[in-house]
Design a protein around this motif. Structure first.
Motif, mmCIF file in Angstrom:
data_model
loop_
_atom_site.group_PDB
_atom_site.id
_atom_site.type_symbol
_atom_site.label_atom_id
_atom_site.label_comp_id
_atom_site.label_asym_id
_atom_site.label_seq_id
_atom_site.Cartn_x
_atom_site.Cartn_y
_atom_site.Cartn_z
ATOM 1 N N MET A 1 14.938 20.942 -6.788
ATOM 2 C CA MET A 1 14.566 21.626 -5.558
ATOM 3 C C MET A 1 15.479 22.843 -5.389
ATOM 4 N N ASN A 2 14.898 23.952 -5.068
ATOM 5 C CA ASN A 2 15.660 25.185 -4.885
ATOM 6 C C ASN A 2 16.267 25.257 -3.490
ATOM 7 N N ALA A 3 17.437 25.867 -3.429
ATOM 8 C CA ALA A 3 18.093 26.075 -2.134
ATOM 9 C C ALA A 3 17.384 27.206 -1.393
ATOM 10 N N PRO A 4 17.423 27.200 -0.079
ATOM 11 C CA PRO A 4 16.818 28.292 0.688
ATOM 12 C C PRO A 4 17.506 29.618 0.380
ATOM 13 N N ASN A 5 16.769 30.690 0.501
ATOM 14 C CA ASN A 5 17.328 32.022 0.282
ATOM 15 C C ASN A 5 17.972 32.480 1.593
ATOM 16 N N TYR A 6 19.220 32.082 1.785
ATOM 17 C CA TYR A 6 19.910 32.366 3.038
ATOM 18 C C TYR A 6 20.109 33.862 3.270
ATOM 19 N N LYS A 7 20.315 34.602 2.192
ATOM 20 C CA LYS A 7 20.492 36.045 2.344
ATOM 21 C C LYS A 7 19.257 36.654 3.000
ATOM 22 N N HIS A 8 18.099 36.255 2.518
ATOM 23 C CA HIS A 8 16.847 36.778 3.082
ATOM 24 C C HIS A 8 16.673 36.317 4.533
ATOM 25 N N ILE A 9 16.980 35.058 4.790
ATOM 26 C CA ILE A 9 16.829 34.513 6.139
ATOM 27 C C ILE A 9 17.692 35.284 7.137
ATOM 28 N N TYR A 10 18.962 35.489 6.795
ATOM 29 C CA TYR A 10 19.867 36.161 7.736
ATOM 30 C C TYR A 10 19.552 37.656 7.857
ATOM 31 N N LYS A 11 19.083 38.273 6.786
ATOM 32 C CA LYS A 11 18.671 39.677 6.884
ATOM 33 C C LYS A 11 17.497 39.806 7.852
ATOM 34 N N GLU A 12 16.563 38.860 7.771
ATOM 35 C CA GLU A 12 15.415 38.859 8.686
ATOM 36 C C GLU A 12 15.859 38.617 10.130
ATOM 37 N N MET A 13 16.818 37.733 10.321
ATOM 38 C CA MET A 13 17.317 37.468 11.677
ATOM 39 C C MET A 13 17.992 38.713 12.255
ATOM 40 N N LEU A 14 18.793 39.379 11.433
ATOM 41 C CA LEU A 14 19.448 40.609 11.889
ATOM 42 C C LEU A 14 18.407 41.645 12.289
ATOM 43 N N LYS A 15 17.380 41.752 11.474
ATOM 44 C CA LYS A 15 16.303 42.720 11.742
ATOM 45 C C LYS A 15 15.539 42.337 13.016
ATOM 46 N N LYS A 16 15.191 41.060 13.140
ATOM 47 C CA LYS A 16 14.407 40.588 14.284
ATOM 48 C C LYS A 16 15.127 40.816 15.609
ATOM 49 N N TYR A 17 16.428 40.522 15.640
ATOM 50 C CA TYR A 17 17.178 40.637 16.876
ATOM 51 C C TYR A 17 17.867 41.987 17.038
ATOM 52 N N GLY A 18 17.670 42.885 16.089
ATOM 53 C CA GLY A 18 18.245 44.224 16.192
ATOM 54 C C GLY A 18 19.758 44.236 16.182
ATOM 55 N N ILE A 19 20.340 43.334 15.415
ATOM 56 C CA ILE A 19 21.791 43.229 15.339
ATOM 57 C C ILE A 19 22.275 44.074 14.165
ATOM 58 N N LYS A 20 23.295 44.882 14.403
ATOM 59 C CA LYS A 20 23.884 45.665 13.317
ATOM 60 C C LYS A 20 24.906 44.788 12.599
ATOM 61 N N ALA A 21 24.800 44.737 11.279
ATOM 62 C CA ALA A 21 25.713 43.924 10.481
ATOM 63 C C ALA A 21 27.073 44.603 10.388
ATOM 64 N N ASP A 22 28.106 43.906 10.837
ATOM 65 C CA ASP A 22 29.455 44.465 10.715
ATOM 66 C C ASP A 22 29.945 44.313 9.269
ATOM 67 N N ALA A 23 31.154 44.750 8.998
ATOM 68 C CA ALA A 23 31.683 44.755 7.631
ATOM 69 C C ALA A 23 31.748 43.350 7.039
ATOM 70 N N ASP A 24 32.116 42.353 7.856
ATOM 71 C CA ASP A 24 32.210 40.978 7.357
ATOM 72 C C ASP A 24 30.844 40.443 6.934
ATOM 73 N N ILE A 25 29.844 40.703 7.750
ATOM 74 C CA ILE A 25 28.491 40.240 7.435
ATOM 75 C C ILE A 25 27.972 40.939 6.190
ATOM 76 N N GLN A 26 28.170 42.244 6.093
ATOM 77 C CA GLN A 26 27.711 42.994 4.924
ATOM 78 C C GLN A 26 28.381 42.497 3.646
ATOM 79 N N LYS A 27 29.663 42.202 3.728
ATOM 80 C CA LYS A 27 30.406 41.714 2.569
ATOM 81 C C LYS A 27 29.797 40.409 2.056
ATOM 82 N N ILE A 28 29.464 39.517 2.969
ATOM 83 C CA ILE A 28 28.882 38.235 2.575
ATOM 84 C C ILE A 28 27.473 38.419 2.025
ATOM 85 N N LEU A 29 26.679 39.269 2.667
ATOM 86 C CA LEU A 29 25.309 39.464 2.212
ATOM 87 C C LEU A 29 25.227 40.165 0.853
#
Length: 108
Positions: A1-29
């Motif tokens: 079973m494959n793990a969820p694509n968390y990078k895609h999920i969180y990118k979509e959440m950032l986009k949906k809620y209009g949140i700007k990714a700070d340096a820490d979030i960008q580093k992880i993504l």
């Protein structure tokens, strides 16, 4: 079973809620693969910036940790000479869970 694509999920959440990714979030993504601590960190950063009505239903009980993350947390405790209660507060994990991990680490 494959793990969820968390990078895609969180990118979509950032986009949906209009949140700007700070340096820490960008580093992880930018990482190739996210471990469970990365996912928990992203969840804390992104979910707390969502509207309050969306945060009310969030469930923090169903988390899972990989061996790398468990070792990191236990080593963090030893390095900073923290009690189980202090580590539990910092990482928002049950004291019983951390105690169980420590017992399993001693056995293995």
């Amino acid at each position: 079973m494959n793990a969820p694509n968390y990078k895609h999920i969180y990118k979509e959440m950032l986009k949906k809620y209009g949140i700007k990714a700070d340096a820490d979030i960008q580093k992880i993504l930018k990482k190739k693969q996210l471990n469970s601590l990365d996912v928990i960190f992203l969840n804390q950063k992104v979910v707390t910036k969502q509207p309050l009505c969306d945060r009310k239903n969030r469930n923090t009980q169903l988390r899972s940790y990989d061996k790398e993350s468990i070792d990191y947390i236990l080593n963090y405790q030893e390095l900073h000479k923290m009690t189980i209660a202090d580590v539990a507060k910092k990482f928002k994990i049950s004291r019983n869970t951390i105690g169980r991990w420590k017992k399993e680490k001693k056995k293995g």
